[in-house]
Write an enzyme that holds these catalytic residues in place. Sequence first.
Site: not given
Ligand SMILES: NC(=O)c1ccc[n+]([C@@H]2O[C@H](COP(=O)([O-])OP(=O)(O)OC[C@H]3O[C@@H](n4cnc5c(N)ncnc54)[C@H](O)[C@@H]3O)[C@@H](O)[C@H]2O)c1
Length: 439
Positions: A166-171, A185, A220
């Site tokens: 997911g996003s870098s912020r949450v990561a 990722e 992504c």
């Molecule tokens: N590197 C990769 O393989 C890959 C693949 C697909 C998407 N992405 C990235 O994902 C992002 C888009 O996806 P998004 O908007 O759904 O991302 P997001 O980070 O908002 O959400 C991703 C997941 O995390 C969950 N989440 C959010 N906050 C959380 C927390 N505090 N604790 C636990 N889980 C939490 C969400 O409910 C969702 O299931 C983009 O930045 C994209 O580049 C990366």
Amino acid sequence: MYGDISAKAAHMLGQPAVLDFFAKLIQRVSPKSYQQALAEVQVSQKFLENFCGDQVRFLARSFAVPGNHLGQRSNGYRWPYGPVAIITPFNFPLEIPLLQLMGALYMGNKPVLKVDSKVSIVMEQMIRLLHDCGLPAEDMDFINSDGAVMNKLLLEANPKMTLFTGSSRVAEKLAADLKGRVKLEDAGFDWKILGPDVQEVDYVAWVCDQDAYACSGQKCSAQSVLFMHKNWSSSGLLEKMKKLSERRKLEDLTIGPVLTVTTEAMIEHMNNLLKIRGSKVLFGGEPLANHSIPKIYGAMKPTAVFVPLEEILKSGNFELVTKEIFGPFQVVTEYSEDQLELVLEACERMNAHLTAAVVSNDPLFLQDVLGRSVNGTTYAGIRARTTGAPQNHWFGPAGDPRGAGIGTPEAIKLVWSCHREVIYDVGPVPESWALPSAT
Ligand SMILES: NC(=O)c1ccc[n+]([C@@H]2O[C@H](COP(=O)([O-])OP(=O)(O)OC[C@H]3O[C@@H](n4cnc5c(N)ncnc54)[C@H](O)[C@@H]3O)[C@@H](O)[C@H]2O)c1
């Protein structure tokens, strides 16, 4: 057992009616064209085929090294973590959760899976299919929740390892909350460099269009910045890219709603870029017309903004220009022979080293760029792309020790198991052994 489950699931998912069912289900929740949704199901199906028979067993292949004396040897094992968690985003509702879930199970873990709740119906249906193929109900847990609830669950349940996509912020938040017990990722600001050898212009233009705008840029791996060697300026590439982008239409979702960036946010980002000296809109730059997409989503024409290379590198501009916009948006720039250093500096300074493409068949140029860059999934050659991510090659970032991967046996082993070494030393103790002096 998992070889058998994979074989049955691959067969089921390969039935035309089942492929079609999942492709349409994906389209209902994650707006993309039928072809793009179908490709996601086909990649998932091929992945399952790859792990039929004894292939799951082979993932956990161990090794032995002879010891120093009779009875001693060391065995290296791939060892499961045990209780693990998987968190996945909205943009690939089937492929990302399914591949990571199966990887976790293949390596002997018990995963709890949380898919973005906007799209989790797709995995819910897939888990039912897996149950039908023999997956024991108690082997995994599936939770539907928002991010905050999942965060709380992780803190309380304390999984040994969490795979986050997911996003870098949450990561970054999870990396801190879980004290580093994560594999990530995250965001991609993916670059493509067109080398000095201009050829196959129509093909390269088409790949640029697919990379930047398929799934409305919500991959992504989407092409975020294009570094174009000056030799391409007179090739008509940009005009061809413009024409291709104009073929995209809402009716078939070749361009469509953006789920996490509003139209206003994209326009504001574009206007901020346009304040940079020498920058201009190459094409797009306007909201989509005649639609009923709610305002909380984005609806933007495929957009390319030109920004001069020297300006990109200025410290005040760099962060703005390299911000990931998860929508149909890319930055284009141009470089001359003596500016390759600046291009490589820009690529080095970016902090999400996910995918990259070096579009050239000049081996010395390729060597130069590949040797000085780090992106985890890098395509090289005149047909190079940034997106695609089939199951047959590694997909993931590089240059970050927390970086995960998806798809291949190497990715599964790296993410879902750790190394353990058992040193057997069963004797016999030699008859001549005598108590040594203290050391
Ligand atoms: N590197 C990769 O393989 C890959 C693949 C697909 C998407 N992405 C990235 O994902 C992002 C888009 O996806 P998004 O908007 O759904 O991302 P997001 O980070 O908002 O959400 C991703 C997941 O995390 C969950 N989440 C959010 N906050 C959380 C927390 N505090 N604790 C636990 N889980 C939490 C969400 O409910 C969702 O299931 C983009 O930045 C994209 O580049 C990366």
